[in-house]
Design a protein around this motif. Structure first.
Motif, PDB file in Angstrom:
ATOM      1  N   GLY A 104       0.825  -1.196   0.000  1.00 13.06           N
ATOM      2  CA  GLY A 104       0.000   0.000   0.000  1.00 13.06           C
ATOM      3  C   GLY A 104       0.859   1.245   0.000  1.00 13.06           C
ATOM      4  O   GLY A 104       2.085   1.171   0.112  1.00 13.06           O
ATOM      5  N   TYR A 105       0.210   2.387  -0.114  1.00 19.47           N
ATOM      6  CA  TYR A 105       0.962   3.634  -0.205  1.00 19.47           C
ATOM      7  C   TYR A 105       0.200   4.752   0.484  1.00 19.47           C
ATOM      8  O   TYR A 105      -1.038   4.730   0.584  1.00 19.47           O
ATOM      9  CB  TYR A 105       1.236   3.934  -1.682  1.00 19.47           C
ATOM     10  CG  TYR A 105       0.691   5.231  -2.221  1.00 19.47           C
ATOM     11  CD1 TYR A 105       1.530   6.317  -2.463  1.00 19.47           C
ATOM     12  CD2 TYR A 105      -0.668   5.381  -2.503  1.00 19.47           C
ATOM     13  CE1 TYR A 105       1.026   7.511  -2.971  1.00 19.47           C
ATOM     14  CE2 TYR A 105      -1.168   6.561  -3.012  1.00 19.47           C
ATOM     15  CZ  TYR A 105      -0.320   7.632  -3.244  1.00 19.47           C
ATOM     16  OH  TYR A 105      -0.806   8.811  -3.733  1.00 19.47           O
ATOM     17  N   ILE A 106       0.955   5.734   1.000  1.00 16.11           N
ATOM     18  CA  ILE A 106       0.398   6.948   1.578  1.00 16.11           C
ATOM     19  C   ILE A 106       1.012   8.111   0.824  1.00 16.11           C
ATOM     20  O   ILE A 106       2.239   8.249   0.765  1.00 16.11           O
ATOM     21  CB  ILE A 106       0.705   7.067   3.086  1.00 16.11           C
ATOM     22  CG1 ILE A 106       0.215   5.821   3.834  1.00 16.11           C
ATOM     23  CG2 ILE A 106       0.054   8.309   3.665  1.00 16.11           C
ATOM     24  CD1 ILE A 106       1.282   4.796   4.089  1.00 16.11           C
ATOM     25  N   GLY A 107       0.167   8.926   0.217  1.00 16.89           N
ATOM     26  CA  GLY A 107       0.673  10.030  -0.590  1.00 16.89           C
ATOM     27  C   GLY A 107      -0.451  10.933  -1.041  1.00 16.89           C
ATOM     28  O   GLY A 107      -1.499  11.029  -0.390  1.00 16.89           O
ATOM     29  N   ASP A 108      -0.266  11.578  -2.176  1.00 23.88           N
ATOM     30  CA  ASP A 108      -1.181  12.624  -2.624  1.00 23.88           C
ATOM     31  C   ASP A 108      -2.581  12.111  -2.961  1.00 23.88           C
ATOM     32  O   ASP A 108      -3.552  12.862  -2.884  1.00 23.88           O
ATOM     33  CB  ASP A 108      -0.588  13.325  -3.845  1.00 23.88           C
ATOM     34  CG  ASP A 108       0.789  13.898  -3.566  1.00 23.88           C
ATOM     35  OD1 ASP A 108       0.894  15.102  -3.288  1.00 23.88           O
ATOM     36  OD2 ASP A 108       1.764  13.121  -3.597  1.00 23.88           O
ATOM     37  N   LEU A 109      -2.707  10.838  -3.341  1.00 25.52           N
ATOM     38  CA  LEU A 109      -4.019  10.266  -3.642  1.00 25.52           C
ATOM     39  C   LEU A 109      -4.572   9.435  -2.486  1.00 25.52           C
ATOM     40  O   LEU A 109      -5.713   8.980  -2.543  1.00 25.52           O
ATOM     41  CB  LEU A 109      -3.969   9.410  -4.910  1.00 25.52           C
ATOM     42  CG  LEU A 109      -4.142  10.166  -6.246  1.00 25.52           C
ATOM     43  CD1 LEU A 109      -2.934  11.049  -6.536  1.00 25.52           C
ATOM     44  CD2 LEU A 109      -4.372   9.200  -7.393  1.00 25.52           C
ATOM     45  N   ASN A 110      -3.773   9.225  -1.455  1.00 25.36           N
ATOM     46  CA  ASN A 110      -4.230   8.533  -0.243  1.00 25.36           C
ATOM     47  C   ASN A 110      -3.475   9.101   0.953  1.00 25.36           C
ATOM     48  O   ASN A 110      -2.555   8.480   1.479  1.00 25.36           O
ATOM     49  CB  ASN A 110      -3.997   7.023  -0.341  1.00 25.36           C
ATOM     50  CG  ASN A 110      -4.398   6.304   0.938  1.00 25.36           C
ATOM     51  OD1 ASN A 110      -5.420   6.614   1.553  1.00 25.36           O
ATOM     52  ND2 ASN A 110      -3.582   5.351   1.374  1.00 25.36           N
ATOM     53  N   PRO A 111      -3.845  10.296   1.404  1.00 23.66           N
ATOM     54  CA  PRO A 111      -3.068  10.944   2.466  1.00 23.66           C
ATOM     55  C   PRO A 111      -3.414  10.506   3.880  1.00 23.66           C
ATOM     56  O   PRO A 111      -2.640  10.773   4.805  1.00 23.66           O
ATOM     57  CB  PRO A 111      -3.412  12.426   2.274  1.00 23.66           C
ATOM     58  CG  PRO A 111      -4.794  12.410   1.708  1.00 23.66           C
ATOM     59  CD  PRO A 111      -4.870  11.187   0.836  1.00 23.66           C
ATOM     60  N   ASN A 112      -4.544   9.822   4.079  1.00 27.68           N
ATOM     61  CA  ASN A 112      -5.061   9.649   5.436  1.00 27.68           C
ATOM     62  C   ASN A 112      -5.218   8.212   5.914  1.00 27.68           C
ATOM     63  O   ASN A 112      -5.530   7.998   7.081  1.00 27.68           O
ATOM     64  CB  ASN A 112      -6.424  10.346   5.554  1.00 27.68           C
ATOM     65  CG  ASN A 112      -6.334  11.840   5.308  1.00 27.68           C
ATOM     66  OD1 ASN A 112      -5.394  12.494   5.760  1.00 27.68           O
ATOM     67  ND2 ASN A 112      -7.298  12.377   4.571  1.00 27.68           N
ATOM     68  N   ASN A 113      -5.022   7.228   5.056  1.00 31.57           N
ATOM     69  CA  ASN A 113      -5.213   5.836   5.480  1.00 31.57           C
ATOM     70  C   ASN A 113      -3.883   5.096   5.405  1.00 31.57           C
ATOM     71  O   ASN A 113      -3.489   4.617   4.336  1.00 31.57           O
ATOM     72  CB  ASN A 113      -6.258   5.149   4.599  1.00 31.57           C
ATOM     73  CG  ASN A 113      -6.650   3.780   5.131  1.00 31.57           C
ATOM     74  OD1 ASN A 113      -5.941   3.196   5.953  1.00 31.57           O
ATOM     75  ND2 ASN A 113      -7.769   3.249   4.666  1.00 31.57           N
ATOM     76  N   PRO A 114      -3.169   4.958   6.536  1.00 34.38           N
ATOM     77  CA  PRO A 114      -1.824   4.369   6.511  1.00 34.38           C
ATOM     78  C   PRO A 114      -1.795   2.853   6.425  1.00 34.38           C
ATOM     79  O   PRO A 114      -0.715   2.263   6.409  1.00 34.38           O
ATOM     80  CB  PRO A 114      -1.223   4.841   7.840  1.00 34.38           C
ATOM     81  CG  PRO A 114      -2.405   4.962   8.748  1.00 34.38           C
ATOM     82  CD  PRO A 114      -3.537   5.441   7.879  1.00 34.38           C
ATOM     83  N   VAL A 115      -2.957   2.197   6.380  1.00 35.10           N
ATOM     84  CA  VAL A 115      -2.984   0.729   6.303  1.00 35.10           C
ATOM     85  C   VAL A 115      -3.810   0.244   5.118  1.00 35.10           C
ATOM     86  O   VAL A 115      -4.212  -0.916   5.072  1.00 35.10           O
ATOM     87  CB  VAL A 115      -3.515   0.117   7.618  1.00 35.10           C
ATOM     88  CG1 VAL A 115      -2.556   0.370   8.762  1.00 35.10           C
ATOM     89  CG2 VAL A 115      -4.909   0.650   7.942  1.00 35.10           C
ATOM     90  N   LYS A 116      -4.051   1.098   4.138  1.00 31.64           N
ATOM     91  CA  LYS A 116      -4.863   0.718   2.986  1.00 31.64           C
ATOM     92  C   LYS A 116      -4.024  -0.086   1.994  1.00 31.64           C
ATOM     93  O   LYS A 116      -3.093   0.428   1.378  1.00 31.64           O
ATOM     94  CB  LYS A 116      -5.433   1.952   2.298  1.00 31.64           C
ATOM     95  CG  LYS A 116      -6.359   1.627   1.125  1.00 31.64           C
ATOM     96  CD  LYS A 116      -6.958   2.888   0.527  1.00 31.64           C
ATOM     97  CE  LYS A 116      -7.912   2.554  -0.610  1.00 31.64           C
ATOM     98  NZ  LYS A 116      -8.516   3.786  -1.187  1.00 31.64           N
ATOM     99  N   VAL A 117      -4.354  -1.350   1.832  1.00 22.42           N
ATOM    100  CA  VAL A 117      -3.658  -2.221   0.882  1.00 22.42           C
ATOM    101  C   VAL A 117      -4.266  -2.025  -0.500  1.00 22.42           C
ATOM    102  O   VAL A 117      -5.489  -2.070  -0.668  1.00 22.42           O
ATOM    103  CB  VAL A 117      -3.770  -3.694   1.316  1.00 22.42           C
ATOM    104  CG1 VAL A 117      -3.187  -4.613   0.252  1.00 22.42           C
ATOM    105  CG2 VAL A 117      -3.062  -3.908   2.648  1.00 22.42           C
ATOM    106  N   SER A 118      -3.409  -1.808  -1.503  1.00 27.11           N
ATOM    107  CA  SER A 118      -3.908  -1.574  -2.858  1.00 27.11           C
ATOM    108  C   SER A 118      -3.337  -2.543  -3.886  1.00 27.11           C
ATOM    109  O   SER A 118      -3.659  -2.454  -5.070  1.00 27.11           O
ATOM    110  CB  SER A 118      -3.595  -0.138  -3.293  1.00 27.11           C
ATOM    111  OG  SER A 118      -2.204   0.128  -3.244  1.00 27.11           O
ATOM    112  N   GLY A 119      -2.481  -3.475  -3.452  1.00 32.66           N
ATOM    113  CA  GLY A 119      -1.904  -4.437  -4.379  1.00 32.66           C
ATOM    114  C   GLY A 119      -1.215  -5.558  -3.627  1.00 32.66           C
ATOM    115  O   GLY A 119      -1.240  -5.618  -2.394  1.00 32.66           O
TER     116      GLY A 119
END
Length: 262
Positions: A33-48
């Protein structure tokens, strides 16, 4: 940079070579997962998904160092956000990250598979690595475009395709059978770039940009026809760094001999 990492790895793996130490190999699968400009607030969001292999030198029951190779896929879509401003911005990206890292590990309990006093231990780790990245986006025709060469924020030259990273995290390991160990850990990477997602600062002046670059720089009007990306207006979150993480589940084998610890 890879040559420097390999040199440091050799120093680590030859350190205390005459001491009571063991070798370990392992492989992992999990999520990224990633934390950045398109996901600034969820530090545990898995996207791949992610996967990796490593070789490790255990210096004793507490300290070790490993050379790790990992691959992870990350992605984010403004169109799926709960934030109205993000949905209006309408950017998206996907990226395959390839990491080579040297990681030091500390066990809180004396842990030696099939030979030590404890069958499990929590642990922490940190290190240094290098990661290659190449963000892509689904374009307005449903195809996939590489974003770096397009310079979607009006850069004079494209940003790099490699970045230094600092891994850090924690986990738990369990000696479930003989010399075999299973582990679960969460490891974040402090990244020295803000372009894992191709988004960082402000919208550029689109005059002079190529057609594809201009269209993928400001995608706000693809559905409504109303474009919000005027030159100099906010496109990213203005933070200097992105972050990514691996949630790993690992199985490992340790080469332990009786003379090492008895």
């Amino acid at each position: 940079m890879p040559k420097v990492l390999l040199f440091i790895a050799l120093l680590f793996f030859t350190y205390q070579l005459q001491a009571q130490s063991t070798w370990e190999i392992g492989g992992s699968i999990g999520g990224a997962g990633y934390i950045g400009d398109l996901n600034p607030n969820n530090p545990v969001k898995v996207s791949g998904v992610s996967a990796g292999i490593y070789g490790k030198r255990n210096f004793d029951g507490y300290f070790s160092a490993k050379l790790n190779v990992a691959v992870g896929n990350i992605a984010a879509y403004d169109s799926r956000s709960n934030n109205q401003q993000f949905r209006e911005r309408n950017l998206n990206f996907k990226d395959q990250l390839r990491e080579l890292s040297l990681i030091g590990e500390f066990n809180f309990m004396n842990y030696i598979p099939d030979a030590g006093p404890n069958r499990y231990t929590p642990y922490i780790f940190t290190g240094i690595g290098i990661t290659s990245y190449a963000p892509q986006a689904q374009d307005y025709q449903g195809g996939t475009r590489s974003l770096r060469p397009l310079k979607t924020e009006g850069q004079i030259k494209p940003y790099g395709n490699n970045t230094l990273v600092i891994p850090y995290g924690l986990g738990i390991k369990y000696n479930f059978s003989g010399k075999f160990t299973i582990m679960a850990d969460m490891g974040y990477r402090y990244v020295f770039t803000d372009y894992l997602d191709d988004v960082s600062g402000v919208y550029p002046d689109k005059h002079g940009m190529g057609t594809t670059a201009a269209l993928l720089s400001d995608r706000s009007g693809e559905l409504t026809g109303h474009y919000i990306g005027s030159a100099g207006s906010q496109r990213g979150d203005f933070k200097a760094h992105d972050t990514y993480f691996f949630l790993n589940f690992t199985i490992a084998f340790t080469f332990v001999t009786a003379k090492c610890y008895y």
